[in-house]
Design a protein around this motif. Structure first.
Motif, PDB file in Angstrom:
ATOM      1  N   PHE A  11    -105.089  -1.431 -34.949  1.00 31.50           N
ATOM      2  CA  PHE A  11    -106.388  -1.645 -35.240  1.00 31.50           C
ATOM      3  C   PHE A  11    -107.089  -0.437 -34.187  1.00 31.50           C
ATOM      4  O   PHE A  11    -106.616  -1.208 -32.702  1.00 31.50           O
ATOM      5  CB  PHE A  11    -106.620  -2.855 -34.963  1.00 31.50           C
ATOM      6  CG  PHE A  11    -105.828  -3.949 -35.755  1.00 31.50           C
ATOM      7  CD1 PHE A  11    -106.004  -4.184 -37.509  1.00 31.50           C
ATOM      8  CD2 PHE A  11    -104.355  -4.294 -35.883  1.00 31.50           C
ATOM      9  CE1 PHE A  11    -105.696  -5.407 -38.021  1.00 31.50           C
ATOM     10  CE2 PHE A  11    -104.063  -5.701 -36.495  1.00 31.50           C
ATOM     11  CZ  PHE A  11    -104.286  -5.261 -37.996  1.00 31.50           C
ATOM     12  N   GLY A  49     -99.487 -12.554 -29.931  1.00 33.59           N
ATOM     13  CA  GLY A  49     -99.970 -11.419 -29.695  1.00 33.59           C
ATOM     14  C   GLY A  49     -99.288 -10.334 -29.510  1.00 33.59           C
ATOM     15  O   GLY A  49     -99.597  -8.737 -29.000  1.00 33.59           O
ATOM     16  N   SER A  53     -97.554 -12.171 -36.656  1.00 35.71           N
ATOM     17  CA  SER A  53     -97.972 -12.310 -37.771  1.00 35.71           C
ATOM     18  C   SER A  53     -98.405 -11.202 -38.121  1.00 35.71           C
ATOM     19  O   SER A  53     -98.780 -11.063 -39.934  1.00 35.71           O
ATOM     20  CB  SER A  53     -99.752 -13.247 -37.759  1.00 35.71           C
ATOM     21  OG  SER A  53     -99.183 -14.644 -36.708  1.00 35.71           O
ATOM     22  N   GLN A  98     -99.843 -19.392 -40.752  1.00 38.95           N
ATOM     23  CA  GLN A  98     -99.854 -20.243 -39.569  1.00 38.95           C
ATOM     24  C   GLN A  98    -100.305 -21.272 -39.424  1.00 38.95           C
ATOM     25  O   GLN A  98     -99.856 -22.037 -39.072  1.00 38.95           O
ATOM     26  CB  GLN A  98    -100.141 -18.998 -38.491  1.00 38.95           C
ATOM     27  CG  GLN A  98     -99.710 -19.266 -36.928  1.00 38.95           C
ATOM     28  CD  GLN A  98    -100.136 -18.468 -36.048  1.00 38.95           C
ATOM     29  OE1 GLN A  98    -100.110 -16.669 -36.690  1.00 38.95           O
ATOM     30  NE2 GLN A  98     -99.566 -18.408 -34.810  1.00 38.95           N
TER      31      GLN A  98
HETATM   32  N1  LIG Z   1    -107.260  -8.132 -38.045  1.00 41.54           N
HETATM   33  C1  LIG Z   1    -107.819  -7.487 -36.118  1.00 41.54           C
HETATM   34  N2  LIG Z   1    -108.264  -6.468 -35.668  1.00 41.54           N
HETATM   35  C2  LIG Z   1    -108.277  -6.296 -34.452  1.00 41.54           C
HETATM   36  N3  LIG Z   1    -106.797  -6.530 -34.204  1.00 41.54           N
HETATM   37  C3  LIG Z   1    -105.996  -7.273 -34.330  1.00 41.54           C
HETATM   38  C4  LIG Z   1    -106.228  -7.580 -35.702  1.00 41.54           C
HETATM   39  N4  LIG Z   1    -105.068  -8.382 -36.200  1.00 41.54           N
HETATM   40  C5  LIG Z   1    -104.055  -8.321 -34.809  1.00 41.54           C
HETATM   41  N5  LIG Z   1    -104.858  -8.353 -34.302  1.00 41.54           N
HETATM   42  C6  LIG Z   1    -104.475  -7.704 -32.625  1.00 41.54           C
HETATM   43  O1  LIG Z   1    -102.713  -7.359 -32.809  1.00 41.54           O
HETATM   44  C7  LIG Z   1    -102.392  -7.990 -31.783  1.00 41.54           C
HETATM   45  C8  LIG Z   1    -101.033  -8.962 -32.609  1.00 41.54           C
HETATM   46  O2  LIG Z   1    -102.031  -9.836 -33.431  1.00 41.54           O
HETATM   47  P1  LIG Z   1    -100.582 -10.466 -33.937  1.00 41.54           P
HETATM   48  O3  LIG Z   1    -101.834 -11.887 -34.757  1.00 41.54           O
HETATM   49  O4  LIG Z   1    -100.149 -10.099 -35.156  1.00 41.54           O
HETATM   50  O5  LIG Z   1    -100.262 -11.808 -33.043  1.00 41.54           O
HETATM   51  P2  LIG Z   1     -98.818 -13.157 -32.937  1.00 41.54           P
HETATM   52  O6  LIG Z   1     -97.750 -12.437 -32.424  1.00 41.54           O
HETATM   53  O7  LIG Z   1     -98.921 -13.270 -34.626  1.00 41.54           O
HETATM   54  O8  LIG Z   1     -99.628 -13.327 -31.651  1.00 41.54           O
HETATM   55  P3  LIG Z   1     -99.296 -15.344 -31.924  1.00 41.54           P
HETATM   56  O9  LIG Z   1     -98.414 -15.927 -31.749  1.00 41.54           O
HETATM   57  O10 LIG Z   1    -100.774 -15.965 -30.741  1.00 41.54           O
HETATM   58  O11 LIG Z   1     -99.970 -15.925 -33.480  1.00 41.54           O
HETATM   59  C9  LIG Z   1    -102.761  -8.823 -31.429  1.00 41.54           C
HETATM   60  O12 LIG Z   1    -103.526  -8.095 -29.578  1.00 41.54           O
HETATM   61  C10 LIG Z   1    -104.419  -9.001 -32.036  1.00 41.54           C
HETATM   62  O13 LIG Z   1    -105.289  -8.994 -31.220  1.00 41.54           O
END
Ligand SMILES: Nc1ncnc2c1ncn2[C@@H]1O[C@H](COP(=O)(O)OP(=O)(O)OP(=O)(O)O)[C@@H](O)[C@H]1O
Ligand SMILES: [Mg+2]
Length: 339
Positions: A11, A49, A53, A98
């Motif tokens: 991203f 993070g 997801s 989620q």
């Molecule tokens: N649409 C987006 N635009 C910019 N950055 C994003 C976007 N979606 C996710 N990110 C970034 O990508 C990284 C991974 O996010 P993700 O939601 O996949 O993490 P996660 O492992 O599911 O976290 P959590 O356990 O908090 O749900 C993070 O740094 C997040 O800020």
């Protein structure tokens, strides 16, 4: 069979004020390779993070990868042309999102939430929709008469979670991706929901991927299956669940398992176990190992060269990405009930 090959999602995030705006690349998922088959139970574990997801959304065809390919039975996900083909594809892998609150339209009754996917995908003739909704709700352990006519906010958290699972099943998927599906549910209800999801997945020979930050949940779901541990978008360790939990090889996996409480109420944060606290911002520090800034074993090579995910010489299915990986015997109570 779902084949995930070198899949990345980046991203671009704008930072700063309008005068001095800079762009930063967030590598949410980086070069993930994984095979996932019908009947396979996989747990994806990692801190907030780390990209769990984002990976789940790509596998469900909701977010396109920046690079790499995802194929389902040889066909490229997202590459399918023509309405019918795309529709068939969209059904194959379903994401259980989620947040069950956000997933359910608050102004529609439970039975109506099933109407759209059932009629859009022509799953059953119109006259049989009601019957099918009842069947789906029963399958997830709900009493249809008790929930059908209610609105999402009239249900308990556990009931809402079960409704979200039932809705994912409306289109008869082959692969189910459950994103933190029990983290918002009371501890006492978790086992029931997990047992139900496992039983449904077994009966229907579904591939089940369970995304969680909790090793106890991962162990419970993926008994006899596999665990993949993610750090800053990458899989850093992967293998049979029992192996990874008993003898983790990556210092990060070892730290995560150490953070599981020994006694009730004594939960340690990962940042307390690791020498340096750190926030996962998605920005990789250098081209070397993403874990280097927090790693107790790191040396110069870890800054210069990224370690490959490689097989353990003893257990071939146990893969680890670390220049200095050493198995460490871990003794932790990973029962869900001990939470
Ligand atoms: N649409 C987006 N635009 C910019 N950055 C994003 C976007 N979606 C996710 N990110 C970034 O990508 C990284 C991974 O996010 P993700 O939601 O996949 O993490 P996660 O492992 O599911 O976290 P959590 O356990 O908090 O749900 C993070 O740094 C997040 O800020
Ligand atoms: Mg998430």
């Amino acid at each position: 069979m779902m084949k995930i090959r070198d899949v990345s999602k980046h991203f671009t995030v704008k930072k700063g004020s309008s005068l001095s705006r800079t762009r930063q690349i967030v590598r949410a998922v980086q070069n993930v390779t994984l095979d996932w088959d019908l009947g396979d139970f996989v747990a994806i574990v990692g801190e907030s993070g780390c990209g769990k997801s984002t990976l789940g959304r790509m596998l469900a065809g909701i977010t396109p990868p920046t690079s790499g390919t995802i194929t389902l039975d040889g066909e490229i996900l997202g590459g399918a042309r023509g309405g019918a083909q795309r529709k068939a594809f969209a059904r194959m892998a379903q994401l259980i999102p989620q947040d069950p609150y956000a997933a359910l339209n608050p102004v529609r009754r439970i039975k109506d939430l099933f109407y759209d996917p059932l009629s859009y995908h022509k799953m059953v003739p119109r006259g049989q929709i009601q019957e099918r909704v009842e069947e789906l709700l029963t399958m997830v352990g709900l009493n249809p008469a008790n929930v059908m006519n209610k609105y999402p906010n009239q249900l308990s958290g556990g009931q809402r979670q079960r409704v979200v699972v039932a809705r994912a099943l409306t289109v008869d998927p082959k692969f189910l991706i459950a994103d933190e599906s029990v983290s918002m549910v009371d501890v006492s209800l978790r086992i029931g929901i997990m047992d139900n999801m496992k039983a449904i997945s077994r009966q229907r020979q579904l591939g089940l991927m369970f995304i969680t930050h909790d090793f106890r949940v991962a162990r419970y779901i993926a008994q006899g299956g596999r665990i993949a541990v993610m750090y800053l978008g990458q899989i850093i360790e992967q293998g049979p669940t029992e192996e990874v939990l008993k003898q983790p090889m990556h210092p990060y996996t070892q730290a995560l398992i150490s953070a599981v409480p020994i006694l009730e109420g004594r939960e340690q944060r990962v940042s307390e176990v690791l020498p340096k606290s750190y926030e996962l911002t998605g920005v990789v520090p250098h081209e070397g190992c993403p874990f280097e800034p927090r790693c107790p074993l790191a040396t110069d090579i870890c800054v210069k060269q990224a370690p490959e995910l490689e097989a353990d010489p003893v257990i071939a299915e146990h893969l680890v990405a670390c220049h200095f990986s050493t198995p460490r015997e871990m003794v932790r109570d990973l029962r869900v009930t001990s939470a």
